[in-house]
Design an enzyme around this catalytic site. Sequence first.
Site, PDB file in Angstrom:
ATOM      1  N   SER A 111      56.094  -0.412   3.929  1.00 56.91           N
ATOM      2  CA  SER A 111      56.801  -1.420   3.299  1.00 56.91           C
ATOM      3  C   SER A 111      57.904  -1.159   2.512  1.00 56.91           C
ATOM      4  O   SER A 111      58.897  -0.603   2.695  1.00 56.91           O
ATOM      5  CB  SER A 111      55.832  -2.447   3.018  1.00 56.91           C
ATOM      6  OG  SER A 111      56.256  -3.841   2.827  1.00 56.91           O
ATOM      7  N   LYS A 131      56.111  -0.369   8.443  1.00 55.98           N
ATOM      8  CA  LYS A 131      55.889  -1.697   8.445  1.00 55.98           C
ATOM      9  C   LYS A 131      57.167  -2.344   7.569  1.00 55.98           C
ATOM     10  O   LYS A 131      57.535  -2.217   6.576  1.00 55.98           O
ATOM     11  CB  LYS A 131      54.722  -1.820   7.463  1.00 55.98           C
ATOM     12  CG  LYS A 131      54.509  -3.558   6.991  1.00 55.98           C
ATOM     13  CD  LYS A 131      53.996  -4.500   8.246  1.00 55.98           C
ATOM     14  CE  LYS A 131      53.303  -5.400   7.750  1.00 55.98           C
ATOM     15  NZ  LYS A 131      54.427  -6.363   6.906  1.00 55.98           N
TER      16      LYS A 131
END
Length: 499
Positions: free
Chosen positions: A395, A420
């Site tokens: 992320s 992600k």
Amino acid sequence: MERAAAPLGFATQALQAAAALLAAVVLQLGAVGGASAAQTYSLSSVAEDHLLEFVRQMEVRVDSGMEAVKAAAAQGADSPEAAEGRQIIQEVAEVVEANFSDVRAAGYDPQAWQQLKERALARPLRDRTAAYGVVRELLAVLRDPYSRFVTPTEFSAMLKYDVSGVGLNLGTAEEFANKTGMPLPEGRNVGSAAGGEGVWVVGLIKGLAADSAGLQQGDQLLELDGQQLQGQSPFQVASLMQGPEAAPEDALGLQGAAVRLKVRRFDGSKQAVTLQRPVRVLQSPVSSRLERSAGGEQVGFIRLASFNARAQRDTLAAVQRLQAAGASRLVLDLRDNRGGLVSEGIEVARLFLDDGALVVRTEGRARSSAAPITAAGAPATAAPLVVLVNDHTASASEIVAGALRDNCRAVLAGKRTYGKGLIQSVYELSDGSGLVLTVGKYVTPSGTDIDREGLSPDFRAMPAAEAADGVVRTCRLQRAPQLQAPQPAAAVAAAAAAS
């Protein structure tokens, strides 16, 4: 017949717990198995997604079974809550229609969605819980494991994670319009000078300082303690809002200083608001140390465990401290950093990038008009940089790693990152429940799709200084035209506001 609900609800909870545990086991096994780095990533990331989707589908089946039992007992009669339940179904359907982005190409069809919505609205509803079950059935059709419905109790708990410290969700004019669905007041559209002043209140947490002081959704923040906010980003204003920090043992009973705001109301009137800042207890995610390399150079290591509201500030302090102690090279350790606040990740990347450098690109329906997110101002350091990553780097960490590598500012060492890169927005519904929806994805400056692919490292282990410098030199030679192309000043200003 009502007694069947308890064991069925317990079965759902048990299933969720088991699937979560299984996901963790799969991720850990993927990290130590005999597959290649790329295969390890694929096994862990895809397996977790499939497990999440499996849980969502099983929740729907359990909900359906419970409702079938209840409906039989009630003989199909609608309750007084039926109209409220249909309103929630309608709201969810409209939010999906306007904002959902099928970035993983799972097969979302707008026309089929319309037909599903009409059938869902025509179903008899026993109570609001039945409506929630119908909503989950609709969302399961999206085949997106990260889009989910949140009950009022769960949504209230989510809202307690507050970056400003006073219960405010701040955004640009564009973010306010996108996230709330509300038009800006006349004369204050996204591109106008008035619309660009200050930042906007996108939402508030009931009962916290901002709400108690009388701030409202749609307010523009114009001044803070006498300081004009024009040109400041929501991130910068949130940082100014944050109260003083205290050690956990000293924080009990302390009260923070008051902050004075000037806001412009939705009707155009201006008002002064005073609110009390809390004393915050927030652990630093940053640690650092200085080591001497085999070649005799002093190397500063910065370990960044997560991206909370202290990440950028504490990373900057660590850089300055290490360089003052003699570090000529830096290592940023993002291993096992699963992300956190994306805004903090962007600000950390900006510490190392030249003015105008692109940090990250966004793709998706709700982000198609977003200004480019770039660095503004001189970097905090020009020291050679290595970024350590592994299969749990995800992320916001991947945004930082991708930005530094693609701008030829650093090399990556370790394992392929997790992958992600989805963007989720949170929407509050009329009964206090919520919808978490995928609205786009992040792409690195050179176009690498972070989601499900991850970032492949340049080296499998810490490289020698000469090897790392050679990769950076080659990168700069290959990308010289792009790196030398100046960014327009207006684009840089817009990007600062978009963060």
